[in-house]
Design a protein around this motif. Sequence first.
Motif, PDB file in Angstrom:
ATOM      1  N   ASP A 131       6.008  14.302   6.083  1.00  0.00           N
ATOM      2  CA  ASP A 131       5.380  13.037   6.452  1.00  0.00           C
ATOM      3  C   ASP A 131       5.911  12.498   7.780  1.00  0.00           C
ATOM      4  O   ASP A 131       5.167  11.878   8.534  1.00  0.00           O
ATOM      5  N   GLN A 132       7.183  12.742   8.067  1.00  0.00           N
ATOM      6  CA  GLN A 132       7.749  12.218   9.316  1.00  0.00           C
ATOM      7  C   GLN A 132       7.480  13.123  10.505  1.00  0.00           C
ATOM      8  O   GLN A 132       7.764  12.764  11.637  1.00  0.00           O
ATOM      9  N   GLY A 133       6.967  14.335  10.255  1.00  0.00           N
ATOM     10  CA  GLY A 133       6.621  15.225  11.357  1.00  0.00           C
ATOM     11  C   GLY A 133       7.677  16.268  11.666  1.00  0.00           C
ATOM     12  O   GLY A 133       7.689  16.837  12.745  1.00  0.00           O
ATOM     13  N   GLY A 134       8.593  16.527  10.740  1.00  0.00           N
ATOM     14  CA  GLY A 134       9.617  17.550  10.942  1.00  0.00           C
ATOM     15  C   GLY A 134      11.020  16.993  10.774  1.00  0.00           C
ATOM     16  O   GLY A 134      11.214  15.775  10.735  1.00  0.00           O
ATOM     17  N   VAL A 135      11.971  17.912  10.699  1.00  0.00           N
ATOM     18  CA  VAL A 135      13.364  17.535  10.453  1.00  0.00           C
ATOM     19  C   VAL A 135      13.927  16.697  11.591  1.00  0.00           C
ATOM     20  O   VAL A 135      14.674  15.748  11.366  1.00  0.00           O
ATOM     21  N   GLY A 151      13.795   4.726  -4.668  1.00  0.00           N
ATOM     22  CA  GLY A 151      13.725   4.282  -3.274  1.00  0.00           C
ATOM     23  C   GLY A 151      12.359   4.474  -2.636  1.00  0.00           C
ATOM     24  O   GLY A 151      11.749   3.510  -2.152  1.00  0.00           O
ATOM     25  N   PRO A 152      11.835   5.695  -2.631  1.00  0.00           N
ATOM     26  CA  PRO A 152      10.529   5.885  -2.007  1.00  0.00           C
ATOM     27  C   PRO A 152       9.375   5.253  -2.801  1.00  0.00           C
ATOM     28  O   PRO A 152       8.367   4.870  -2.207  1.00  0.00           O
ATOM     29  N   LEU A 153       9.521   5.126  -4.126  1.00  0.00           N
ATOM     30  CA  LEU A 153       8.488   4.408  -4.889  1.00  0.00           C
ATOM     31  C   LEU A 153       8.400   2.964  -4.408  1.00  0.00           C
ATOM     32  O   LEU A 153       7.308   2.433  -4.187  1.00  0.00           O
ATOM     33  N   ALA A 154       9.552   2.332  -4.232  1.00  0.00           N
ATOM     34  CA  ALA A 154       9.579   0.959  -3.727  1.00  0.00           C
ATOM     35  C   ALA A 154       9.027   0.900  -2.305  1.00  0.00           C
ATOM     36  O   ALA A 154       8.247  -0.005  -1.963  1.00  0.00           O
ATOM     37  N   GLY A 155       9.414   1.863  -1.481  1.00  0.00           N
ATOM     38  CA  GLY A 155       8.905   1.910  -0.112  1.00  0.00           C
ATOM     39  C   GLY A 155       7.396   2.070  -0.062  1.00  0.00           C
ATOM     40  O   GLY A 155       6.716   1.451   0.773  1.00  0.00           O
ATOM     41  N   TYR A 156       6.847   2.887  -0.954  1.00  0.00           N
ATOM     42  CA  TYR A 156       5.396   3.087  -1.023  1.00  0.00           C
ATOM     43  C   TYR A 156       4.700   1.766  -1.360  1.00  0.00           C
ATOM     44  O   TYR A 156       3.736   1.374  -0.711  1.00  0.00           O
ATOM     45  N   LEU A 157       5.210   1.089  -2.390  1.00  0.00           N
ATOM     46  CA  LEU A 157       4.598  -0.174  -2.798  1.00  0.00           C
ATOM     47  C   LEU A 157       4.677  -1.229  -1.690  1.00  0.00           C
ATOM     48  O   LEU A 157       3.704  -1.939  -1.427  1.00  0.00           O
ATOM     49  N   LEU A 158       5.827  -1.323  -1.049  1.00  0.00           N
ATOM     50  CA  LEU A 158       5.991  -2.323   0.013  1.00  0.00           C
ATOM     51  C   LEU A 158       5.177  -1.976   1.253  1.00  0.00           C
ATOM     52  O   LEU A 158       4.569  -2.854   1.867  1.00  0.00           O
ATOM     53  N   SER A 159       5.146  -0.704   1.643  1.00  0.00           N
ATOM     54  CA  SER A 159       4.436  -0.326   2.863  1.00  0.00           C
ATOM     55  C   SER A 159       2.919  -0.392   2.684  1.00  0.00           C
ATOM     56  O   SER A 159       2.192  -0.663   3.635  1.00  0.00           O
ATOM     57  N   ARG A 160       2.436  -0.159   1.467  1.00  0.00           N
ATOM     58  CA  ARG A 160       0.997  -0.226   1.208  1.00  0.00           C
ATOM     59  C   ARG A 160       0.550  -1.622   0.810  1.00  0.00           C
ATOM     60  O   ARG A 160      -0.605  -1.976   0.989  1.00  0.00           O
ATOM     61  N   GLY A 161       1.462  -2.384   0.245  1.00  0.00           N
ATOM     62  CA  GLY A 161       1.139  -3.752  -0.165  1.00  0.00           C
ATOM     63  C   GLY A 161       1.270  -4.709   0.999  1.00  0.00           C
ATOM     64  O   GLY A 161       0.446  -4.713   1.909  1.00  0.00           O
ATOM     65  N   THR A 203      -4.498   5.628  -1.141  1.00  0.00           N
ATOM     66  CA  THR A 203      -4.970   6.944  -1.598  1.00  0.00           C
ATOM     67  C   THR A 203      -4.665   8.076  -0.616  1.00  0.00           C
ATOM     68  O   THR A 203      -5.295   9.127  -0.693  1.00  0.00           O
ATOM     69  N   GLU A 204      -3.724   7.875   0.271  1.00  0.00           N
ATOM     70  CA  GLU A 204      -3.330   8.960   1.180  1.00  0.00           C
ATOM     71  C   GLU A 204      -2.855  10.146   0.334  1.00  0.00           C
ATOM     72  O   GLU A 204      -1.983   9.996  -0.528  1.00  0.00           O
ATOM     73  N   PRO A 205      -3.408  11.347   0.551  1.00  0.00           N
ATOM     74  CA  PRO A 205      -3.076  12.496  -0.305  1.00  0.00           C
ATOM     75  C   PRO A 205      -1.581  12.800  -0.405  1.00  0.00           C
ATOM     76  O   PRO A 205      -1.065  12.991  -1.506  1.00  0.00           O
ATOM     77  N   LEU A 206      -0.871  12.838   0.714  1.00  0.00           N
ATOM     78  CA  LEU A 206       0.556  13.131   0.656  1.00  0.00           C
ATOM     79  C   LEU A 206       1.312  12.016  -0.063  1.00  0.00           C
ATOM     80  O   LEU A 206       2.263  12.275  -0.797  1.00  0.00           O
ATOM     81  N   GLY A 207       0.873  10.794   0.099  1.00  0.00           N
ATOM     82  CA  GLY A 207       1.488   9.673  -0.609  1.00  0.00           C
ATOM     83  C   GLY A 207       1.298   9.784  -2.114  1.00  0.00           C
ATOM     84  O   GLY A 207       2.207   9.488  -2.891  1.00  0.00           O
ATOM     85  N   LEU A 208       0.120  10.244  -2.542  1.00  0.00           N
ATOM     86  CA  LEU A 208      -0.134  10.410  -3.978  1.00  0.00           C
ATOM     87  C   LEU A 208       0.696  11.548  -4.557  1.00  0.00           C
ATOM     88  O   LEU A 208       1.216  11.439  -5.671  1.00  0.00           O
TER      89      LEU A 208
END
Length: 137
Positions: A33-37, A82-92, A106-111
């Motif tokens: 998701d970030q585009g590489g290491v 951590g990322p569950l919270a980040g998903y909710l905050l960034s999408r909300g 509904t972003e595929p990688l996010g799902l």
Amino acid sequence: MTQHIARGPETTWAARLTGTLLCLAVAVIHVKDQGGVTATRDPYYVGVGYHVLEIVAVVAAVLLLIGLVRPGWLLAAGVAVGPLAGYLLSRGPGLPGYTDDVGNWTEPLGLVSLAVEGALLILSAPLVARGLRRGSP
């Protein structure tokens, strides 16, 4: 002094291997998701958060593999939450300086990420709770 490793479901090889693979999957998803290491997302604090998550996910996976189950499961739970919270905050409501994903539920990688993190949380939470009830050796 030897390390006491509690016996029971939290130390089964299948559970530890599953937790390890889920932690590594969280790391891979976020690297992708970030585009590489070596890439860092904008804003900078979000990019740093990605890198911290990826490192902690690998550390949790290693701890589970080598049998340090209490810290391994505790970190694994954090890798899930951590990322569950980040998903909710960034999408909300969005995050400061980061509103690109607001409403993008509904972003595929996010799902895929949600599914992996949800599975990791379902696996790790009861094991962390059981370890906390037992206390430290």
